[in-house]
Structure formats: structure tokens, C-alpha cells
Design a protein around this motif. Structure first.
Motif, PDB file in Angstrom:
ATOM      1  N   CYS A  24      33.317   7.577   1.840  1.00 43.56           N
ATOM      2  CA  CYS A  24      33.259   9.030   1.817  1.00 43.56           C
ATOM      3  C   CYS A  24      31.894   9.470   1.292  1.00 43.56           C
ATOM      4  N   SER A  25      31.302  10.468   1.935  1.00 37.27           N
ATOM      5  CA  SER A  25      29.995  10.953   1.500  1.00 37.27           C
ATOM      6  C   SER A  25      30.106  11.873   0.286  1.00 37.27           C
ATOM      7  N   ARG A  26      31.290  12.341  -0.034  1.00 39.68           N
ATOM      8  CA  ARG A  26      31.478  13.238  -1.183  1.00 39.68           C
ATOM      9  C   ARG A  26      31.785  12.499  -2.468  1.00 39.68           C
ATOM     10  N   CYS A  27      32.736  11.548  -2.418  1.00 38.50           N
ATOM     11  CA  CYS A  27      33.150  10.881  -3.658  1.00 38.50           C
ATOM     12  C   CYS A  27      32.803   9.393  -3.695  1.00 38.50           C
ATOM     13  N   GLY A  28      32.438   8.791  -2.551  1.00 37.99           N
ATOM     14  CA  GLY A  28      32.046   7.385  -2.522  1.00 37.99           C
ATOM     15  C   GLY A  28      33.203   6.416  -2.408  1.00 37.99           C
ATOM     16  N   ARG A  29      34.404   6.880  -2.176  1.00 40.59           N
ATOM     17  CA  ARG A  29      35.563   5.998  -2.031  1.00 40.59           C
ATOM     18  C   ARG A  29      35.751   5.604  -0.572  1.00 40.59           C
ATOM     19  N   GLY A  30      36.811   4.861  -0.272  1.00 41.94           N
ATOM     20  CA  GLY A  30      37.077   4.376   1.075  1.00 41.94           C
ATOM     21  C   GLY A  30      37.580   5.462   2.010  1.00 41.94           C
ATOM     22  N   ALA A  31      37.605   5.135   3.306  1.00 41.65           N
ATOM     23  CA  ALA A  31      38.042   6.086   4.321  1.00 41.65           C
ATOM     24  C   ALA A  31      39.110   5.448   5.198  1.00 41.65           C
ATOM     25  N   LYS A  32      39.858   6.277   5.924  1.00 42.18           N
ATOM     26  CA  LYS A  32      40.863   5.796   6.857  1.00 42.18           C
ATOM     27  C   LYS A  32      40.853   6.663   8.110  1.00 42.18           C
ATOM     28  N   VAL A  33      41.273   6.076   9.226  1.00 43.68           N
ATOM     29  CA  VAL A  33      41.426   6.814  10.477  1.00 43.68           C
ATOM     30  C   VAL A  33      42.867   7.281  10.519  1.00 43.68           C
ATOM     31  N   ALA A  34      43.075   8.591  10.699  1.00 45.37           N
ATOM     32  CA  ALA A  34      44.422   9.144  10.647  1.00 45.37           C
ATOM     33  C   ALA A  34      44.705  10.015  11.870  1.00 45.37           C
ATOM     34  N   ASP A  35      45.950   9.974  12.331  1.00 43.44           N
ATOM     35  CA  ASP A  35      46.430  10.901  13.355  1.00 43.44           C
ATOM     36  C   ASP A  35      47.006  12.095  12.608  1.00 43.44           C
ATOM     37  N   MET A  36      46.383  13.264  12.797  1.00 42.65           N
ATOM     38  CA  MET A  36      46.760  14.437  12.031  1.00 42.65           C
ATOM     39  C   MET A  36      47.363  15.512  12.926  1.00 42.65           C
ATOM     40  N   LYS A  37      48.253  16.303  12.360  1.00 39.91           N
ATOM     41  CA  LYS A  37      48.820  17.464  13.044  1.00 39.91           C
ATOM     42  C   LYS A  37      48.571  18.673  12.145  1.00 39.91           C
ATOM     43  N   THR A  38      47.894  19.688  12.682  1.00 34.32           N
ATOM     44  CA  THR A  38      47.596  20.911  11.943  1.00 34.32           C
ATOM     45  C   THR A  38      48.462  22.036  12.498  1.00 34.32           C
ATOM     46  N   SER A  39      49.198  22.696  11.617  1.00 39.68           N
ATOM     47  CA  SER A  39      50.060  23.804  12.009  1.00 39.68           C
ATOM     48  C   SER A  39      49.593  25.070  11.312  1.00 39.68           C
ATOM     49  N   THR A  40      49.410  26.141  12.073  1.00 42.41           N
ATOM     50  CA  THR A  40      49.011  27.432  11.525  1.00 42.41           C
ATOM     51  C   THR A  40      50.164  28.410  11.709  1.00 42.41           C
ATOM     52  N   ARG A  41      50.502  29.127  10.629  1.00 36.91           N
ATOM     53  CA  ARG A  41      51.581  30.104  10.692  1.00 36.91           C
ATOM     54  C   ARG A  41      51.049  31.477  10.286  1.00 36.91           C
ATOM     55  N   PHE A  42      51.352  32.477  11.065  1.00 36.93           N
ATOM     56  CA  PHE A  42      51.030  33.863  10.750  1.00 36.93           C
ATOM     57  C   PHE A  42      52.339  34.587  10.437  1.00 36.93           C
TER      58      PHE A  42
END
Length: 68
Positions: A24-42
Motif C-alpha cells: 500500500c502506498s499510504r500505510c506500507g502494508r500488504g495488498a489483496k485483489v478483491a471482487d467488490m460490490k458497491t451499493s448506493t442508496r438514496f
């Protein structure tokens, strides 16, 4: 006429993940590849759902790179 529409929330849910090479460029820890689902509710009504693959930090949770 005035119309107000408020963004109630936007949720990210990780379906599956596997380790990725790199850090990670922010904290320097490890990274993972993830399948993500983003839900937006109004106004408590689900409006938009999007599935994508992203590289996510395992420690701070920031999205480092997103793929369609």
C-alpha cells in the motif's frame, strides 16, 4: 419548486479476495485483489449497484487501483 434528495449511504462489500504482490502506498502494508460490490442508496431506496475488481490494502482498506 424545490426538490431535495439526500445520499443516505454508499456501501462496499468484498465478495472474495486473494493476495496480491505489492504494498500500500499510504500505510506500507500488504495488498489483496478483491471482487467488490458497491451499493448506493438514496432516501433508503437502493438505486445503483456496481461490481468491480480492485486492489485493496489489507490494513487500512483503501482502494489502490480499480478495474471494471
Amino acid at each position: 419548486m424545490v426538490c431535495f434528495c439526500f445520499l443516505v449511504d454508499q456501501r462496499r462489500k468484498i465478495k472474495g479476495s486473494k493476495p496480491a504482490a505489492g504494498m500500500c502506498s499510504r500505510c506500507g502494508r500488504g495488498a489483496k485483489v478483491a471482487d467488490m460490490k458497491t451499493s448506493t442508496r438514496f432516501c433508503l431506496i437502493p438505486v445503483y449497484c456496481r461490481s468491480r475488481r480492485a486492489i485493496v490494502c489489507t490494513f487500512c482498506g483503501s482502494v489502490l487501483k480499480s478495474y471494471r
